[in-house]
Design an enzyme around this catalytic site. Sequence first.
Site, mmCIF file in Angstrom:
data_model
loop_
_atom_site.group_PDB
_atom_site.id
_atom_site.type_symbol
_atom_site.label_atom_id
_atom_site.label_comp_id
_atom_site.label_asym_id
_atom_site.label_seq_id
_atom_site.Cartn_x
_atom_site.Cartn_y
_atom_site.Cartn_z
ATOM 1 N N LYS A 126 -0.626 -9.030 5.265
ATOM 2 C CA LYS A 126 -1.271 -8.067 4.889
ATOM 3 C C LYS A 126 -0.747 -7.745 3.398
ATOM 4 C CE LYS A 126 -1.092 -5.505 9.385
ATOM 5 N NZ LYS A 126 -0.489 -4.797 10.363
ATOM 6 N N GLN B 105 4.456 -0.963 10.841
ATOM 7 C CA GLN B 105 4.043 -1.958 11.796
ATOM 8 C C GLN B 105 4.764 -1.640 13.116
ATOM 9 O OE1 GLN B 105 2.194 -4.794 10.888
ATOM 10 N NE2 GLN B 105 2.517 -5.084 12.873
ATOM 11 N N ASP C 143 -3.834 3.000 8.924
ATOM 12 C CA ASP C 143 -3.861 2.536 10.084
ATOM 13 C C ASP C 143 -5.152 3.293 11.021
ATOM 14 O OD1 ASP C 143 -3.338 -0.117 11.025
ATOM 15 O OD2 ASP C 143 -1.073 0.744 11.554
#
Length: 283
Positions: A50, A94, A117
């Site tokens: 990422k 994460q 997200d």
Amino acid sequence: MTARIIDGKAVAASLRAELATRVAGLGFRPGLTVILVGDDPASAVYVRSKDRAAKEAGIEATTIRLPADTAERALLAEIARLNADPAVDGILVQLPLPPQIDPNRVIAAIDPAKDVDGFHPVNVGALANGQPGLVPCTPAGTMKLLAYAGVKLAGARAIVLGRSAIVGRPVAALLLAADATVTIAHSRTRDLPAECRRADVVIAAVGRPEMVRGDWIAPGATVIDVGINRLPDGRLVGDVAYAECLAHAGAITPVPGGVGPMTIACLLENTVEAAVRRRGVTG
Ligand code: NDP
């Protein structure tokens, strides 16, 4: 019939190139901060990818690494700091998190305008109500692949295998928003093969290696395989028996090289969208 292969790697590369051009024209660098708690090796690999992809697109990417024994309170304080930082447009924590931290409390603490997200209840609610918001990355990538493949969703029968909060449910909401007639299947669904055979579009997100067989697929149907499963022999396979389904489907995504690369590309897109909306600029 041999299906057309939907090349997610190529679609993701072109989306990333488009985003890099868009970022270059903004006059500022959108900021993305990823928080990694602990040392889960798979998570560390995802976070590195990422970070690299974000930097390549011109995004100001930062990774905050916290020890595995970080207290929930400390993580929430870090999120509060990032929420208040005007240079930070996107915050991603994460998952999974160590057991002492409640992921729901952490996700709910992120400013919904920075929730790249798309997991915050405000964004989940917006998606469920068909309102604009930040959409989870893998479902967004799935929809882009359907668009790229030219699949007509209005009036089409679509089945989503899986009802998780991060894939199945949001994919189903997006298909519904695109006017498909949507069935959501799960572990309690009766006669899954028959349900699949009725569908023009099959989205597999169950986490069961090669569960979807060729004879579950109606001739010419589109198959999107979200699954990523590592077999004991080290091979990476999806939730779809690819070779079998290739012979029935009209179009199909491979694993690897299908939905996987789209997830990061959509994270970058969410970061740019979040930056543009929050800062009230056009571009
Ligand atoms: P979850 O384990 O959270 O959810 C799996 C879903 O599949 C559940 O709803 C479950 O039903 C259903 N299911 C399980 N077994 C069966 C079965 N035999 N028949 C019908 N339904 C079944 O998984 P995720 O949604 O997180 O992930 C799904 C897959 O997608 C995984 O392979 C994962 O690795 C992959 N993935 C890929 C990403 C990418 O970037 N390409 C990103 C995220 C995930 P029930 O609710 O009844 O238990």
